[in-house]
Design a protein around this motif. Sequence first.
Motif, PDB file in Angstrom:
ATOM      1  N   ILE A  95       7.509  -2.918   1.016  1.00  0.00           N
ATOM      2  CA  ILE A  95       7.806  -2.131  -0.182  1.00  0.00           C
ATOM      3  C   ILE A  95       7.793  -0.659   0.209  1.00  0.00           C
ATOM      4  CG2 ILE A  95       7.044  -1.495  -2.492  1.00  0.00           C
ATOM      5  CD1 ILE A  95       7.276  -4.291  -2.665  1.00  0.00           C
ATOM      6  N   VAL A  96       8.854   0.055  -0.149  1.00  0.00           N
ATOM      7  CA  VAL A  96       8.855   1.496   0.050  1.00  0.00           C
ATOM      8  C   VAL A  96       8.862   2.132  -1.325  1.00  0.00           C
ATOM      9  CG1 VAL A  96      10.119   3.451   0.972  1.00  0.00           C
ATOM     10  CG2 VAL A  96      10.100   1.292   2.210  1.00  0.00           C
ATOM     11  N   SER A  97       7.870   2.964  -1.600  1.00  0.00           N
ATOM     12  CA  SER A  97       7.818   3.561  -2.929  1.00  0.00           C
ATOM     13  C   SER A  97       7.115   4.904  -2.870  1.00  0.00           C
ATOM     14  CB  SER A  97       7.080   2.630  -3.889  1.00  0.00           C
ATOM     15  OG  SER A  97       6.970   3.236  -5.150  1.00  0.00           O
ATOM     16  N   SER A  98       7.581   5.819  -3.736  1.00  0.00           N
ATOM     17  CA  SER A  98       6.858   7.076  -3.835  1.00  0.00           C
ATOM     18  C   SER A  98       5.854   7.023  -4.979  1.00  0.00           C
ATOM     19  CB  SER A  98       7.846   8.235  -4.020  1.00  0.00           C
ATOM     20  OG  SER A  98       8.766   7.925  -5.021  1.00  0.00           O
ATOM     21  N   GLU A  99       5.841   5.895  -5.709  1.00  0.00           N
ATOM     22  CA  GLU A  99       4.835   5.697  -6.765  1.00  0.00           C
ATOM     23  C   GLU A  99       3.604   5.081  -6.126  1.00  0.00           C
ATOM     24  OE1 GLU A  99       4.837   6.252 -10.051  1.00  0.00           O
ATOM     25  OE2 GLU A  99       6.947   6.673 -10.492  1.00  0.00           O
ATOM     26  N   LEU A 100       2.574   5.872  -6.018  1.00  0.00           N
ATOM     27  CA  LEU A 100       1.368   5.379  -5.351  1.00  0.00           C
ATOM     28  C   LEU A 100       0.772   4.197  -6.108  1.00  0.00           C
ATOM     29  CD1 LEU A 100      -0.178   5.834  -2.905  1.00  0.00           C
ATOM     30  CD2 LEU A 100      -1.364   7.739  -3.957  1.00  0.00           C
ATOM     31  N   ASP A 101       0.831   4.243  -7.434  1.00  0.00           N
ATOM     32  CA  ASP A 101       0.275   3.138  -8.226  1.00  0.00           C
ATOM     33  C   ASP A 101       0.957   1.818  -7.880  1.00  0.00           C
ATOM     34  OD1 ASP A 101      -1.533   4.724  -9.540  1.00  0.00           O
ATOM     35  OD2 ASP A 101      -0.101   5.272 -11.118  1.00  0.00           O
ATOM     36  N   GLU A 102       2.255   1.890  -7.657  1.00  0.00           N
ATOM     37  CA  GLU A 102       3.005   0.683  -7.326  1.00  0.00           C
ATOM     38  C   GLU A 102       2.569   0.137  -5.966  1.00  0.00           C
ATOM     39  OE1 GLU A 102       7.201  -0.384  -8.281  1.00  0.00           O
ATOM     40  OE2 GLU A 102       7.551   0.831  -6.520  1.00  0.00           O
ATOM     41  N   ILE A 103       2.444   1.039  -4.989  1.00  0.00           N
ATOM     42  CA  ILE A 103       1.997   0.636  -3.654  1.00  0.00           C
ATOM     43  C   ILE A 103       0.615  -0.019  -3.744  1.00  0.00           C
ATOM     44  CG2 ILE A 103       1.257   1.552  -1.418  1.00  0.00           C
ATOM     45  CD1 ILE A 103       4.167   1.759  -1.511  1.00  0.00           C
ATOM     46  N   LEU A 104      -0.264   0.623  -4.504  1.00  0.00           N
ATOM     47  CA  LEU A 104      -1.630   0.113  -4.598  1.00  0.00           C
ATOM     48  C   LEU A 104      -1.677  -1.233  -5.307  1.00  0.00           C
ATOM     49  CD1 LEU A 104      -3.460   3.448  -5.379  1.00  0.00           C
ATOM     50  CD2 LEU A 104      -3.954   1.942  -3.450  1.00  0.00           C
ATOM     51  N   ALA A 105      -0.819  -1.408  -6.319  1.00  0.00           N
ATOM     52  CA  ALA A 105      -0.857  -2.652  -7.079  1.00  0.00           C
ATOM     53  C   ALA A 105      -0.369  -3.832  -6.253  1.00  0.00           C
ATOM     54  CB  ALA A 105       0.002  -2.509  -8.341  1.00  0.00           C
ATOM     55  N   LEU A 106       0.547  -3.596  -5.321  1.00  0.00           N
ATOM     56  CA  LEU A 106       1.211  -4.718  -4.652  1.00  0.00           C
ATOM     57  C   LEU A 106       0.740  -4.985  -3.222  1.00  0.00           C
ATOM     58  CD1 LEU A 106       4.919  -4.135  -5.739  1.00  0.00           C
ATOM     59  CD2 LEU A 106       3.530  -6.124  -6.291  1.00  0.00           C
TER      60      LEU A 106
END
Lengths: 506, 380
Positions: free
Chosen positions: A456-467
Amino acid sequence: MNVELRGITKRFGSFTAVNNVNLQIRAGEVLGLLGENGAGKSTLMNVLCGLYAATEGQILIDGNPVSFAGPGEAIRAGIGMVHQHFMLIPVFTVAENVVLGVEPTGPLDHLDLVQARAQVREINDAYGLEVDPDALIETLPVGVQQRVEIIKVLFRSADLVIFDEPTAVLTPQEVVEFFAIVRSLRDSGKAIVFITHKLGEIREISDHIAVLRRGEIVGHADHPDAISEADLAELMVGRPVSFDVKRNPNPPGEPLLEVADLTVLNNNDDVAVDDISLMVRSGEIVGIAGVQGNGQSALVEALTGLTRVAGGTVSFKGKDITRASARERHRMGFAHIPEDRQRTGLIPAFSIAENMVLDSYYDDRFSTGPTMRWDVVNKAAAHAVVDFDVRTTSVFDAVSTLSGGNQQKVIVAREMFRDTEFLIASQPTRGLDVGSIEYIHSRIAQARDEGDGVLIVSSELDEILALSDRILVMFKGRIVAEFDGATADKATIGLAMAGRYEGAAA
Amino acid sequence: MSGNKRQTDGMYESLLRRAAPDRTAWEDLVVVPIFAVVVALLLGAVAMLATNVDLATVGRSYVALVSGSVGSFNAISETLTSAIPLTLAGLGIALGFRAGMFNIGAEGQLLIGGMAAVITGFSLPGLPMIVHVPLVLLVGALAGGLYAAIAGWLRAATGAHEVISTIMLNLIAYRLVDYLLRLDFIQREGRSDPISKSVLESAELPRLLTWLDPNLRLHAGVFLMIGAVIFIHWLLFKTRLGFEFRASGENPEAARYAGMRAGLVIVLAMGLAGALAGLAGANQVSGVLGRASPGFSAGIGFDAIAVALLGRSHPWGVLLAGLLFGALEAGGRQMQVDAGVSIDLIGIIQALIIVFIAAPLLVRALFPWGFSKARPSAKE
């Protein structure tokens, strides 16, 4: 300046975008306006900015009813807006951008930049903005560009400043600095409206909170501590929301994708990906955190076979695929959710069915000889639409008629409605409503539970942390830190995203 | 359980139902072109009046326009004969548009295709017609296709824009034809002006209506035209290659991300477009002219751009547009004879049609009663 919206309604034909909204915006206070995409936040603010005329209702400034014939009048009345997408000219200096449209001029239309510079400095000093008036916009980081937008608004002597999703483009550190600026604006007596769909931020910065859903105010809080995040989310979405992605604790399997010393150049022959090595196992989600523009796009293009690599190797299940084309990788079981659904993920003018087979149309299932089997394609698309909960009336509808969330679901369905082994998802939920985010996250987690390797590449840290099971942080083309997904801490990752992490790099 | 299944089946069925065509889409496709033609004819009349043509002559010229295009067997034959090369080359341009390419080079491709066809047509005596005619057409298409593929290849390999390169290739084609026409091998014996030998009788597209009247020029190329329309329709909408063309044309980045080979699509689309233009050239020399002379393309390759635009790059639309432009050509000649109005006026009317097609909002504003009131409002 105190502004009151009284019974504001805005209709487009038979569609009611904003319905009977009453709001108080007071000097020296921050009003947080929370709502999903399409809830009517932007429409409401466009009414306030004079871009739309309200169908019904009144705007009162300091108790006097006003009406704006256009944005110019709203600006003269002291209402300024900092848009989500900056409106700056990259090759102009800060001062030139600030005065654009209201240039101070001398005789013979001579542009008085000396005065402009002085005024920019004045605003700088008053609010602690620290922007060099002579810097070219294109040389400035995004966070500073945003401050230029703020200066522009203040230069036009705004007393009410509206921020539309201002933190979407900022690093966690920049968000902290941005909030400090907002507080100093507030303390100097400006009225602030802060539009967002992020629950944490709204509670941190707002003095009052109003929640908008389907064009109506569905909740108020006079103090941010008076309401919990879960309650805010429920108000915003209209049903209880779970933020925790259900993950089965299955141990990761064999290494699936191995990247060694990968270097990728961008179009200007600058190094975009600088000597990266990483590994993704089957049944594992690896998240790549980082502020946009630190080489993530080039990394994804290299891993999916869309760009040539300058050095290093990529192997999949032990086989060297460095030179394999995008289609060959697709055949091996790669799935790719691209970062920009409108530009690279979909063909908006094509039907849902056509978009569903955009990268598998050549398959024997969908074509015989030179001819397409459209009847088979359409039936398969109908099944995918049902399976992935795409809200549409017909598979022949153009994708452009769908909402962002449903467009993204079309991509997710296309990429995952078959046997896959490895999923690369780039900004998979950018700009989506909470319901769609929840759904797409659950499908990604499901792919992992079925044994896929996921990046997963994301600039949303919450998304990275959730997944993520594991988190890598990218900064200036390199991986500068690695964290365990279960124990990672937001502040430390934020530091690494800004290139200020001193721990051991991966 | 079974009730549940029936319910899901119903859901799939409704998903597979096509929505009725959107009224505004229909208006843009059909109503706008009709009004564009009407306004262009009206403005054509204004142009005549402004140049001291009296009202009676204006009326007479439009009567001649109609009678010269559809008023008699001969008129219809002339209309169809003019429509054939316009439609063929227009299909090529439309195919390019669909694949995202602006091929200005149909004129040059038509010249090269026609030249190759002429040479094949006069240099192979003794072939039976059933072999010779298809061979002439095939060689013409091949030559036009290869010539266009140069521009495609330049675009794919170096990024040189096809608008520029096809314009340059047009100029080269003009001079190349002039040069070839003076070669001993090609120039007609005993002539000092640049004109080619005539194609053999076995290489001529047979005329179809001579049993009615020996002067009717309509030839078998009309079947070629209809066949090409059907083929291009099939290619664009029913085949894998057509899907790749359309995807690359609508959104080249998304097509690249989907693993389509952009370079191959560009070269193939240009090649096919050139083949259709070359076919139009072969059709002209083999069906109408019988030989090549300088500039025998007569601007058909440029008119074909207008035909493709008017036909909205849809094969059947191109056919209709080709027939309309063919009718204007044929009728325009009659107009010149009957009313003494220059055929250049037809060029003006054709150009005006395209201007109005390109400005649908203008047409809507001029004819508000022709369109549904409510424009779909922009979504939030």
